[in-house]
Write a protein that holds these residues in place. Structure first.
Motif, PDB file in Angstrom:
ATOM      1  N   UNK A  20       0.833  -1.186   0.000  1.00  0.00           N
ATOM      2  CA  UNK A  20       0.000   0.000   0.000  1.00  0.00           C
ATOM      3  C   UNK A  20       0.876   1.248   0.000  1.00  0.00           C
ATOM      4  N   UNK A  21       0.436   2.251  -0.725  1.00  0.00           N
ATOM      5  CA  UNK A  21       1.143   3.528  -0.801  1.00  0.00           C
ATOM      6  C   UNK A  21       0.385   4.601  -0.025  1.00  0.00           C
ATOM      7  N   UNK A  22      -0.887   4.733  -0.328  1.00  0.00           N
ATOM      8  CA  UNK A  22      -1.713   5.754   0.321  1.00  0.00           C
ATOM      9  C   UNK A  22      -3.169   5.371   0.173  1.00  0.00           C
ATOM     10  N   UNK A  23      -4.000   5.885   1.083  1.00  0.00           N
ATOM     11  CA  UNK A  23      -5.433   5.611   1.017  1.00  0.00           C
ATOM     12  C   UNK A  23      -6.187   6.781   1.626  1.00  0.00           C
ATOM     13  N   UNK A  24      -7.456   6.883   1.224  1.00  0.00           N
ATOM     14  CA  UNK A  24      -8.306   7.959   1.720  1.00  0.00           C
ATOM     15  C   UNK A  24      -9.710   7.431   1.942  1.00  0.00           C
ATOM     16  N   UNK A  25     -10.316   7.832   3.053  1.00  0.00           N
ATOM     17  CA  UNK A  25     -11.697   7.503   3.321  1.00  0.00           C
ATOM     18  C   UNK A  25     -12.545   8.522   2.591  1.00  0.00           C
ATOM     19  N   UNK A  26     -13.388   8.042   1.675  1.00  0.00           N
ATOM     20  CA  UNK A  26     -14.096   8.962   0.804  1.00  0.00           C
ATOM     21  C   UNK A  26     -14.970   9.938   1.584  1.00  0.00           C
ATOM     22  N   UNK A  27     -15.687   9.455   2.603  1.00  0.00           N
ATOM     23  CA  UNK A  27     -16.675  10.287   3.290  1.00  0.00           C
ATOM     24  C   UNK A  27     -16.034  11.318   4.213  1.00  0.00           C
ATOM     25  N   UNK A  28     -14.907  10.960   4.844  1.00  0.00           N
ATOM     26  CA  UNK A  28     -14.318  11.847   5.849  1.00  0.00           C
ATOM     27  C   UNK A  28     -13.057  12.560   5.352  1.00  0.00           C
ATOM     28  N   UNK A  29     -12.427  12.000   4.338  1.00  0.00           N
ATOM     29  CA  UNK A  29     -11.166  12.556   3.868  1.00  0.00           C
ATOM     30  C   UNK A  29      -9.964  12.122   4.683  1.00  0.00           C
ATOM     31  N   UNK A  30     -10.172  11.255   5.672  1.00  0.00           N
ATOM     32  CA  UNK A  30      -9.030  10.746   6.448  1.00  0.00           C
ATOM     33  C   UNK A  30      -8.078  10.004   5.515  1.00  0.00           C
ATOM     34  N   UNK A  69       5.190   4.941   5.182  1.00  0.00           N
ATOM     35  CA  UNK A  69       6.310   5.764   5.661  1.00  0.00           C
ATOM     36  C   UNK A  69       7.216   6.203   4.518  1.00  0.00           C
ATOM     37  N   UNK A  70       7.369   5.339   3.536  1.00  0.00           N
ATOM     38  CA  UNK A  70       8.310   5.615   2.447  1.00  0.00           C
ATOM     39  C   UNK A  70       7.885   6.786   1.560  1.00  0.00           C
ATOM     40  N   UNK A  71       6.622   7.190   1.632  1.00  0.00           N
ATOM     41  CA  UNK A  71       6.148   8.263   0.755  1.00  0.00           C
ATOM     42  C   UNK A  71       5.664   9.482   1.516  1.00  0.00           C
ATOM     43  N   UNK A  72       5.655   9.421   2.835  1.00  0.00           N
ATOM     44  CA  UNK A  72       5.183  10.560   3.630  1.00  0.00           C
ATOM     45  C   UNK A  72       6.000  11.809   3.322  1.00  0.00           C
ATOM     46  N   UNK A  73       5.303  12.928   3.124  1.00  0.00           N
ATOM     47  CA  UNK A  73       5.964  14.177   2.802  1.00  0.00           C
ATOM     48  C   UNK A  73       6.243  14.359   1.332  1.00  0.00           C
ATOM     49  N   UNK A  74       6.090  13.301   0.531  1.00  0.00           N
ATOM     50  CA  UNK A  74       6.352  13.402  -0.915  1.00  0.00           C
ATOM     51  C   UNK A  74       5.082  13.181  -1.736  1.00  0.00           C
ATOM     52  N   UNK A  75       4.221  12.289  -1.276  1.00  0.00           N
ATOM     53  CA  UNK A  75       3.007  11.942  -2.013  1.00  0.00           C
ATOM     54  C   UNK A  75       1.790  12.511  -1.277  1.00  0.00           C
ATOM     55  N   UNK A  76       0.780  12.882  -2.050  1.00  0.00           N
ATOM     56  CA  UNK A  76      -0.470  13.372  -1.484  1.00  0.00           C
ATOM     57  C   UNK A  76      -1.640  12.720  -2.205  1.00  0.00           C
ATOM     58  N   UNK A  77      -2.538  12.118  -1.436  1.00  0.00           N
ATOM     59  CA  UNK A  77      -3.750  11.539  -2.005  1.00  0.00           C
ATOM     60  C   UNK A  77      -4.904  12.511  -1.776  1.00  0.00           C
ATOM     61  N   UNK A  78      -5.757  12.629  -2.784  1.00  0.00           N
ATOM     62  CA  UNK A  78      -6.907  13.532  -2.669  1.00  0.00           C
ATOM     63  C   UNK A  78      -8.060  12.983  -3.499  1.00  0.00           C
TER      64      UNK A  78
END
Length: 120
Positions: free
Chosen positions: A47-57, A62-71
């Motif tokens: 897994x790289x990143x994930x987002x809860x659709x309803x809340x945006x959480x 760790x390997x991508x924190x600060x470099x990748x952004x999910x939206x």
């Protein structure tokens, strides 16, 4: 049924940026979590990143924190992965995933994958 269509992969030099998109369609998915996995040659799918659709959480590896952004874009039913400061070790096939929760996302629906190659 949920259909996931990824786009935005390609070849980029180290330090560069790419934005992946995942357009979702089908059954109601706004109660879902969506995210991105990646698999490099000879390695497990992680897994790289994930987002809860309803809340945006969000969740990030760790390997991508600060470099990748999910939206997400509610109007377009699309999830994005903005990847900055790319490294050669980010080279992999990236898969869009939708599941009931962030914790169980890997057991949900998968896209076909898009290749990201980062040259040194």
């Amino acid at each position: 049924q949920v259909q996931l269509i990824e786009s935005g992969g390609g070849l980029v030099q180290a330090g560069g940026s790419l934005r992946l998109s995942c357009a979702a369609s089908g059954r109601t998915f706004r109660s879902y979590a969506m995210g991105w996995f990646r698999q490099a040659p000879g390695k497990e799918r992680d897994i790289v990143a994930a987002i809860r659709w309803s809340t945006g959480n969000t969740y990030y590896a760790d390997s991508v924190k600060g470099r990748f952004t999910i939206s997400r874009d509610n109007a377009k039913n699309t999830v994005y992965l903005q990847m900055n400061s790319l490294k050669p070790e980010d080279t992999a096939v990236y898969y869009c995933v939708a599941g009931n929760t962030i914790a169980t996302i890997s057991s949900g629906y998968w896209g076909q994958g898009t290749q990201v190659t980062v040259s040194s």
